[in-house]
Design a protein around this motif. Structure first.
Motif, PDB file in Angstrom:
ATOM      1  N   GLN A 112       0.817  -1.211   0.000  1.00 27.51           N
ATOM      2  CA  GLN A 112       0.000   0.000   0.000  1.00 27.51           C
ATOM      3  C   GLN A 112       0.847   1.254   0.000  1.00 27.51           C
ATOM      4  N   TRP A 113       0.174   2.354  -0.341  1.00 28.97           N
ATOM      5  CA  TRP A 113       0.632   3.712  -0.065  1.00 28.97           C
ATOM      6  C   TRP A 113      -0.312   4.343   0.968  1.00 28.97           C
ATOM      7  N   ASP A 114       0.244   5.084   1.895  1.00 29.15           N
ATOM      8  CA  ASP A 114      -0.528   6.005   2.731  1.00 29.15           C
ATOM      9  C   ASP A 114      -0.565   7.346   2.031  1.00 29.15           C
ATOM     10  N   SER A 115      -1.751   7.914   1.839  1.00 27.78           N
ATOM     11  CA  SER A 115      -1.848   9.257   1.281  1.00 27.78           C
ATOM     12  C   SER A 115      -1.656  10.286   2.393  1.00 27.78           C
ATOM     13  N   LEU A 116      -1.606  11.546   2.012  1.00 22.83           N
ATOM     14  CA  LEU A 116      -1.425  12.624   2.991  1.00 22.83           C
ATOM     15  C   LEU A 116      -2.692  12.851   3.810  1.00 22.83           C
ATOM     16  N   ALA A 117      -3.797  12.213   3.432  1.00 26.70           N
ATOM     17  CA  ALA A 117      -5.029  12.292   4.218  1.00 26.70           C
ATOM     18  C   ALA A 117      -5.137  11.157   5.227  1.00 26.70           C
ATOM     19  N   LEU A 299       5.510  17.078   6.509  1.00 23.64           N
ATOM     20  CA  LEU A 299       6.353  17.301   5.336  1.00 23.64           C
ATOM     21  C   LEU A 299       5.739  16.856   4.017  1.00 23.64           C
ATOM     22  N   GLY A 300       4.599  16.181   4.042  1.00 18.24           N
ATOM     23  CA  GLY A 300       4.025  15.719   2.791  1.00 18.24           C
ATOM     24  C   GLY A 300       4.853  14.638   2.123  1.00 18.24           C
ATOM     25  N   ILE A 301       5.405  13.736   2.924  1.00 17.12           N
ATOM     26  CA  ILE A 301       6.200  12.609   2.435  1.00 17.12           C
ATOM     27  C   ILE A 301       5.359  11.349   2.580  1.00 17.12           C
ATOM     28  N   TYR A 302       5.269  10.579   1.514  1.00 16.50           N
ATOM     29  CA  TYR A 302       4.388   9.410   1.484  1.00 16.50           C
ATOM     30  C   TYR A 302       5.083   8.199   2.113  1.00 16.50           C
ATOM     31  N   LEU A 303       4.265   7.290   2.654  1.00 19.30           N
ATOM     32  CA  LEU A 303       4.771   6.073   3.280  1.00 19.30           C
ATOM     33  C   LEU A 303       4.162   4.857   2.586  1.00 19.30           C
ATOM     34  N   GLY A 304       5.027   3.907   2.223  1.00 19.36           N
ATOM     35  CA  GLY A 304       4.590   2.646   1.634  1.00 19.36           C
ATOM     36  C   GLY A 304       4.875   1.504   2.585  1.00 19.36           C
ATOM     37  N   GLU A 305       3.908   0.624   2.786  1.00 16.17           N
ATOM     38  CA  GLU A 305       4.021  -0.446   3.776  1.00 16.17           C
ATOM     39  C   GLU A 305       3.717  -1.805   3.137  1.00 16.17           C
ATOM     40  N   PHE A 306       4.261  -2.857   3.761  1.00 15.74           N
ATOM     41  CA  PHE A 306       4.043  -4.238   3.294  1.00 15.74           C
ATOM     42  C   PHE A 306       4.566  -4.460   1.874  1.00 15.74           C
ATOM     43  N   TRP A 307       5.657  -3.819   1.495  1.00 16.87           N
ATOM     44  CA  TRP A 307       6.221  -4.042   0.169  1.00 16.87           C
ATOM     45  C   TRP A 307       7.076  -5.301   0.177  1.00 16.87           C
ATOM     46  N   LEU A 308       7.194  -5.926  -0.967  1.00 23.73           N
ATOM     47  CA  LEU A 308       8.034  -7.112  -1.135  1.00 23.73           C
ATOM     48  C   LEU A 308       9.430  -6.646  -1.563  1.00 23.73           C
ATOM     49  N   PRO A 329       2.654   4.058  -8.969  1.00 21.10           N
ATOM     50  CA  PRO A 329       1.453   4.860  -8.755  1.00 21.10           C
ATOM     51  C   PRO A 329       0.382   4.082  -7.999  1.00 21.10           C
ATOM     52  N   PRO A 330      -0.367   4.750  -7.139  1.00 24.30           N
ATOM     53  CA  PRO A 330      -1.518   4.106  -6.484  1.00 24.30           C
ATOM     54  C   PRO A 330      -2.700   4.063  -7.443  1.00 24.30           C
ATOM     55  N   LEU A 331      -3.804   3.477  -6.988  1.00 25.13           N
ATOM     56  CA  LEU A 331      -5.052   3.562  -7.740  1.00 25.13           C
ATOM     57  C   LEU A 331      -5.499   5.014  -7.833  1.00 25.13           C
ATOM     58  N   ARG A 332      -6.015   5.386  -8.984  1.00 28.11           N
ATOM     59  CA  ARG A 332      -6.529   6.753  -9.142  1.00 28.11           C
ATOM     60  C   ARG A 332      -7.985   6.775  -8.685  1.00 28.11           C
ATOM     61  N   LEU A 333      -8.151   6.652  -7.382  1.00 23.50           N
ATOM     62  CA  LEU A 333      -9.474   6.509  -6.779  1.00 23.50           C
ATOM     63  C   LEU A 333      -9.796   7.782  -5.994  1.00 23.50           C
ATOM     64  N   PRO A 334     -10.589   8.681  -6.555  1.00 17.63           N
ATOM     65  CA  PRO A 334     -10.860   9.957  -5.886  1.00 17.63           C
ATOM     66  C   PRO A 334     -11.432   9.769  -4.488  1.00 17.63           C
ATOM     67  N   GLY A 335     -10.856  10.506  -3.542  1.00 15.00           N
ATOM     68  CA  GLY A 335     -11.355  10.510  -2.178  1.00 15.00           C
ATOM     69  C   GLY A 335     -10.758   9.475  -1.268  1.00 15.00           C
ATOM     70  N   VAL A 337      -8.025   7.540   1.066  1.00 13.80           N
ATOM     71  CA  VAL A 337      -6.928   7.993   1.931  1.00 13.80           C
ATOM     72  C   VAL A 337      -5.735   7.041   1.897  1.00 13.80           C
ATOM     73  N   GLY A 338      -5.856   5.956   1.166  1.00 15.43           N
ATOM     74  CA  GLY A 338      -4.757   5.020   0.970  1.00 15.43           C
ATOM     75  C   GLY A 338      -5.085   4.166  -0.236  1.00 15.43           C
ATOM     76  N   SER A 339      -4.100   3.380  -0.677  1.00 14.41           N
ATOM     77  CA  SER A 339      -4.336   2.605  -1.886  1.00 14.41           C
ATOM     78  C   SER A 339      -3.409   1.428  -1.970  1.00 14.41           C
ATOM     79  N   PRO A 340      -3.902   0.296  -2.525  1.00 19.03           N
ATOM     80  CA  PRO A 340      -2.980  -0.754  -2.933  1.00 19.03           C
ATOM     81  C   PRO A 340      -2.048  -0.230  -4.022  1.00 19.03           C
TER      82      PRO A 340
END
Length: 347
Positions: A112-117, A299-308, A329-335, A337-340
């Motif tokens: 996943q990615w954690d978004s800034l939200a 700081l607006g720095i993204y975090l990715g977790e559970f990566w291989l 890139p994450p899913l382009r899913l409006p709204g 707060v995180g994405s696979p």
């Protein structure tokens, strides 16, 4: 543009407003076309690595009781499942057979990615002595990031959940392609649990001749991914949490390094990038996730977790390299707060 700033106070050490009052992508602003071209020069063999776990890992809910595995099933059409569905059922002249599925997906269950939200804070942004719930760049709960419940009052808000700003779609629109830099913590610290301090990290960077530059996406290999995969979707949460080196998010030296390098994202094979639970703090009130606060909130720095990470890390070490070209890139899913994410490293 806003007529007036949405905050009077900004958190100490933050960059709120530095990329403009309406900025929604944070340090990804530093991932410029010039830096993408430089990153592409890291491709030498053309070999690629998938950095995503299967999205039904870790398995079950032992690691996080509120996040559930994906539920995959066929799309239903007039009460019939569209899986191995012969078109001849509707028209005997047709030869086609249809498979069409859908998924109920917890967006931050697996890689996943954690978004800034994803993480905000109770912070006195108005300078009036009262803390508001705010997010990166001063965006507000219930105004900009909406939820169905006001947790302070316990009353419904009448709103549908979603990030009207800072949603993960803005990250997706930036494409997220750049130079990845692998830091192999397992190689230096084994699989024992350890809080990696600034001094620890500097020794690793020196030993492996690693430079981190502005625009880089920094990746940590701890070995968590290998143990998780060996558990075959039946994770032993106690065992996983009692092993592996990870960044000490409360270490001020680590925080300064993150700020000064200009890196745009951190990703790791573990649960939270930082070591959790974090070390105790001296303050009366403090953040439970100091790296998340420092990166996502300040700081607006993204975090990715559970990566291989392990197959790539092993290849890089065998070839005396630490850098690679990364597309993530994450899913382009409006709204959201995180994405696979299905990151691809090309070496």
């Amino acid at each position: 543009m806003s007529v007036k700033p949405r905050w009077k106070n900004r958190p100490e050490g933050s960059n709120w407003g530095d990329f403009g009052p309406e900025d929604q992508i944070g340090r990804l602003n530093l991932l410029t076309p010039e830096r993408r071209r430089a990153a592409a020069a890291e491709i030498r063999t053309g070999q690629s690595f998938c950095l995503s776990l299967p999205l039904d890992y870790p398995g079950g809910t032992a690691i996080n009781a509120s996040r559930h595995p994906p539920r995959l099933g066929p799309v239903m059409d007039n009460g019939r499942p569209n899986m191995n569905f012969p078109y001849s059922c509707n028209n005997p002249r047709h030869l086609d057979v249809l498979c069409d599925d859908q998924v109920l997906l917890t967006l931050q269950y697996s890689t996943q990615w954690d978004s800034l939200a994803h993480i905000g804070q109770e912070f006195d942004a108005d300078g009036d002595g009262e803390a508001e719930i705010v997010f990166y760049n001063g965006f507000r709960a219930n105004e900009d990031i909406a939820g169905p419940l006001d947790h302070k009052s316990g009353l419904p808000t009448g709103q549908e959940s979603g990030a009207h700003v800072l949603g993960v779609e803005h990250m997706a629109e930036s494409a997220v392609q750049g130079r990845g830099v692998m830091i192999d913590l397992k190689q230096h610290f084994g699989t024992d649990r350890r809080f990696v301090t600034y001094d620890d990290l500097m020794r690793v960077l020196e030993a492996d001749d690693i430079d981190v530059e502005a625009g880089d996406i920094v990746c940590f290999r701890t070995g968590f991914d290998e143990m998780l995969l060996s558990m075959e979707r039946q994770p032993d949460a106690r065992r996983l949490r009692s092993h592996f080196a990870a960044i000490d998010g409360r270490d001020k030296g680590i925080q300064r390094w993150i700020e000064e390098t200009g890196l745009v994202a951190l990703a790791a094979d573990n649960i939270a990038v930082e070591q959790t639970p974090a070390r105790d703090a001296d303050e009366t009130r403090f953040t439970a996730l100091p790296l998340h606060e420092h990166c996502l909130f300040k700081l607006g720095i993204y975090l990715g977790e559970f990566w291989l990470m392990s197959p790539l890390a092993d290849w890089l070490r065998a070839n005396n390299r630490s850098r690679f070209f990364l597309t993530a890139p994450p899913l382009r899913l409006p709204g959201a707060v995180g994405s696979p994410v299905t990151p691809v490293a090309t070496v």
